[in-house]
Design a protein around this motif. Sequence first.
Motif, PDB file in Angstrom:
ATOM      1  N   PRO A   2       0.688  -1.242   0.118  1.00 50.57           N
ATOM      2  CA  PRO A   2       0.173   0.120   0.254  1.00 50.57           C
ATOM      3  C   PRO A   2       0.975   1.399  -0.161  1.00 50.57           C
ATOM      4  N   ARG A   3       0.825   2.200  -0.534  1.00 47.38           N
ATOM      5  CA  ARG A   3       1.442   3.706  -0.509  1.00 47.38           C
ATOM      6  C   ARG A   3       0.744   4.586   0.884  1.00 47.38           C
ATOM      7  N   ARG A   4       1.532   4.353   1.416  1.00 47.89           N
ATOM      8  CA  ARG A   4       1.529   5.491   1.842  1.00 47.89           C
ATOM      9  C   ARG A   4       1.168   7.086   1.639  1.00 47.89           C
ATOM     10  N   PRO A   5       0.475   7.573   2.449  1.00 48.44           N
ATOM     11  CA  PRO A   5       0.268   9.202   1.922  1.00 48.44           C
ATOM     12  C   PRO A   5       1.602  10.037   2.060  1.00 48.44           C
ATOM     13  N   SER A   6       1.089  11.155   1.506  1.00 48.64           N
ATOM     14  CA  SER A   6       3.056  11.625   1.684  1.00 48.64           C
ATOM     15  C   SER A   6       2.237  12.792   2.989  1.00 48.64           C
ATOM     16  N   ARG A   7       3.688  13.352   3.370  1.00 47.18           N
ATOM     17  CA  ARG A   7       3.791  14.039   5.092  1.00 47.18           C
ATOM     18  C   ARG A   7       4.218  15.286   4.279  1.00 47.18           C
ATOM     19  N   ARG A   8       3.589  16.090   5.040  1.00 46.09           N
ATOM     20  CA  ARG A   8       3.278  17.484   5.384  1.00 46.09           C
ATOM     21  C   ARG A   8       5.276  18.008   5.245  1.00 46.09           C
ATOM     22  N   PRO A   9       5.755  18.664   5.029  1.00 46.16           N
ATOM     23  CA  PRO A   9       6.906  19.331   5.827  1.00 46.16           C
ATOM     24  C   PRO A   9       6.069  19.722   7.356  1.00 46.16           C
ATOM     25  N   LEU A  10       7.239  20.029   8.752  1.00 50.94           N
ATOM     26  CA  LEU A  10       6.725  19.806   9.570  1.00 50.94           C
ATOM     27  C   LEU A  10       6.626  21.749  10.164  1.00 50.94           C
ATOM     28  N   GLY A  11       6.791  22.532   9.119  1.00 51.03           N
ATOM     29  CA  GLY A  11       6.405  23.581   9.075  1.00 51.03           C
ATOM     30  C   GLY A  11       5.384  23.957   9.040  1.00 51.03           C
ATOM     31  N   GLN A  12       4.585  23.056   7.931  1.00 51.20           N
ATOM     32  CA  GLN A  12       3.074  23.675   7.114  1.00 51.20           C
ATOM     33  C   GLN A  12       2.498  22.412   7.780  1.00 51.20           C
ATOM     34  N   LEU A  13       2.333  21.905   8.995  1.00 48.58           N
ATOM     35  CA  LEU A  13       1.312  20.643   9.803  1.00 48.58           C
ATOM     36  C   LEU A  13       1.874  21.601  11.328  1.00 48.58           C
ATOM     37  N   GLU A  14       2.639  22.165  11.217  1.00 44.65           N
ATOM     38  CA  GLU A  14       2.392  23.647  12.426  1.00 44.65           C
ATOM     39  C   GLU A  14       1.949  24.918  12.008  1.00 44.65           C
ATOM     40  N   ALA A  15       1.759  25.557  10.948  1.00 43.48           N
ATOM     41  CA  ALA A  15       1.160  26.253  10.489  1.00 43.48           C
ATOM     42  C   ALA A  15      -0.556  25.851   9.729  1.00 43.48           C
ATOM     43  N   LEU A  79       1.528  37.353  12.599  1.00 39.65           N
ATOM     44  CA  LEU A  79       2.424  34.966  12.948  1.00 39.65           C
ATOM     45  C   LEU A  79       3.023  34.842  11.265  1.00 39.65           C
ATOM     46  N   VAL A  80       1.332  34.721  10.968  1.00 40.39           N
ATOM     47  CA  VAL A  80       1.635  34.749   8.534  1.00 40.39           C
ATOM     48  C   VAL A  80       2.838  35.602   8.148  1.00 40.39           C
ATOM     49  N   ALA A  81       2.762  36.652   8.949  1.00 41.18           N
ATOM     50  CA  ALA A  81       2.479  37.897   7.892  1.00 41.18           C
ATOM     51  C   ALA A  81       4.285  37.842   8.540  1.00 41.18           C
ATOM     52  N   GLY A  82       4.763  37.561   9.569  1.00 36.97           N
ATOM     53  CA  GLY A  82       5.976  37.263  10.232  1.00 36.97           C
ATOM     54  C   GLY A  82       6.609  36.870   8.556  1.00 36.97           C
ATOM     55  N   ARG A  83       5.993  35.343   8.563  1.00 36.45           N
ATOM     56  CA  ARG A  83       6.651  34.077   7.735  1.00 36.45           C
ATOM     57  C   ARG A  83       7.060  34.998   6.294  1.00 36.45           C
ATOM     58  N   MET A  84       6.003  35.339   5.687  1.00 36.95           N
ATOM     59  CA  MET A  84       5.830  35.872   4.858  1.00 36.95           C
ATOM     60  C   MET A  84       7.445  36.675   4.687  1.00 36.95           C
ATOM     61  N   ARG A  85       7.103  37.744   5.238  1.00 36.90           N
ATOM     62  CA  ARG A  85       8.578  38.355   5.826  1.00 36.90           C
ATOM     63  C   ARG A  85       9.512  37.722   5.332  1.00 36.90           C
TER      64      ARG A  85
END
Length: 124
Positions: A2-15, A79-85
């Motif tokens: 069976p194919r495992r679902p792709s993992r999200r990067p930790l930063g993405q999961l944190e967001a 927080l999101v604006a800071g990440r964008m910067r």
Amino acid sequence: MPRRPSRRPLGQLEAEVLAALAGLGGSARTAELVERLDGEPAYTTVNTILHRLHEKGLVSRTRAGRHYHYRLAVDESELVAGRMRDHLRHASDPVSVLNRFVRTLSSEEARHLREMLEGPGDRG
């Protein structure tokens, strides 16, 4: 096999966890967040992410029986604006990054952006 679902990067999961927490009024238990997240992440994975976010000072927690109740400790938009910067600051060509970003905006998002750029003061 069976194919495992792709993992999200930790930063993405944190967001995603922070966004889900904000969507739940800024306060929730781990189980509530697991239900809210796409892809059915494991309870232990979300719990680990919440622990890391707590260590970073992005969420606070209070004991509720055997579990914790988590609360946003920061403003989501800040927080999101800071990440964008940060992403723009590290780009070799920030103007191209901004151009590509703006092209992905919906017409409503573009209208809001134009209003903010043309209007006085902070609306955020």
